[in-house]
Design a protein around this motif. Structure first.
Motif: not given
Length: 362
Positions: A194-206, A217-231
């Protein structure tokens, strides 16, 4: 210019000219003049020399190796040793150039690049291609394995189907290496799903996308090379990934908590374009396969060592490394059951065969 002069020109060109070439030169009209004759002599000599050298020299085979990870990543170091082993075993006849950090192709493009021959070798994250074929996602099923021994047994159950599928896609599976177990990174403490609900959640696979949906959560597709900037920009607030990815990307600079839930132990694979592999001599093929077997064994061992070091790095960076609460484990187990059940339905007989073989090996 007499015959002596002509011999001189051919001598300087370091080549032997056959009689028919000499006869041809003899037929050059005198009206062409001395300068033109010299040019023709030199051009002919160079051409014949090139043919001679081409016939006698053994050409080296050159391959490009595309990977999305930085050179300091343990997968990249393992790949680099594989390259050295291949070159040593082939006496330099097979030269492989690594392209780290997605410098040749981005992560989602690498598999296709190897398949089409735009890169001879490539490394990619299996579960990222689950939508293409469910067999690619077997090692990303949550809470199916709980340690490296079980993860390796799952790989052995999955491997025949992987080899068959990749063969149809013009690729040869060389080796596969596991990442450290996947944990949850967040900016706030969590005691339940329940504490993860609504969180912007990085995903990399189905699978990670589906987990995001199930936990609200709110899935956001981000590859590893772009992860630091996304955070850094707030695009991502939480994610599931390995301790190694967290340490490599210094996630402790942006996130405060790591929960060692050991959700799954996914793998990278290294494949070679089938046409490029088949073009090698039998001895060279054996050298590549031997180096690949060594890379796989070395890589699995390195993964376990990296996990321990990475957890220490996270702590040193100021991150709170925690074990999950009983409630969080129970919530995640239910999510895992749903994801595995859905996967089996999609994967059909092949998926069921993989799980049956794996369960029998435990």
């Amino acid at each position: 210019m007499d015959r002596g002069d002509r011999r001189c020109y051919f001598s300087h060109a370091n080549c032997l000219v056959k009689d028919d070439y000499r006869a041809l030169i003899e037929q050059i009209p005198l009206s062409y003049g001395a300068n033109m004759k010299r040019r023709i002599f030199c051009a002919t000599a160079t051409l014949v020399a090139s043919v001679a050298f081409a016939g006698n020299a053994v050409a080296d085979t050159k391959w490009d190796f595309a990977t999305a990870y930085p050179a300091f990543n343990f997968h990249s170091k393992n790949n680099d040793q594989f390259i050295k082993d291949v070159e040593a075993a082939t006496n330099g006849k097979l030269k492989i150039t690594p392209h780290f950090g997605a410098s040749l192709f981005k992560m989602p493009e690498i598999k296709r690049a190897v398949q089409t021959g735009n890169a001879q070798l490539g490394e990619f994250f299996l579960v990222s291609f689950q939508n293409e074929a469910q067999v690619f996602g077997a090692d990303g099923l949550p809470f199916l394995v709980s340690n490296y021994d079980e993860a390796y047994k799952l790989y052995q159950a999955q491997k025949p189907a992987l080899q068959q599928l990749l063969d149809k896609q013009n690729q040869v599976l060389l080796y596969s290496v596991a990442w450290p177990p996947q944990g949850i990174y967040t900016n706030k403490p969590i005691n339940s799903v329940a504490d993860l609900k609504g969180m912007k959640w990085r995903v990399y696979s189905p699978t990670t996308a589906r987990i995001g949906e199930l936990i609200g959560a709110q899935p956001v597709t981000i590859q590893e090379a772009e992860l630091s900037q996304a955070l850094a920009t707030g695009v991502v607030e939480g994610l599931i990934t390995s301790s190694a990815t967290g340490a490599d990307n210094k996630l402790f600079e942006h996130l405060k908590y790591y929960y060692n839930v050991q959700a799954w132990i996914p793998k990278n694979v290294v494949t070679v374009n089938k046409k490029a592999f088949n073009a090698l001599s039998k001895e060279e093929q054996e050298a590549v396969l031997k180096a690949a077997a060594a890379a796989e064994e070395r890589g699995w061992k390195a993964s376990q060592e990296v996990d321990a070091r990475s957890l220490a790095t996270l702590k040193e960076g100021g991150m709170n490394v925690e074990q999950p609460s009983d409630q969080l484990k129970a919530d995640l187990a239910k999510v895992g059951e749903t994801v595995v059940s859905e996967w089996v339905q999609k994967a059909g007989a092949d998926g069921k065969a993989i799980l049956d073989k794996f369960n029998a090996s435990k």
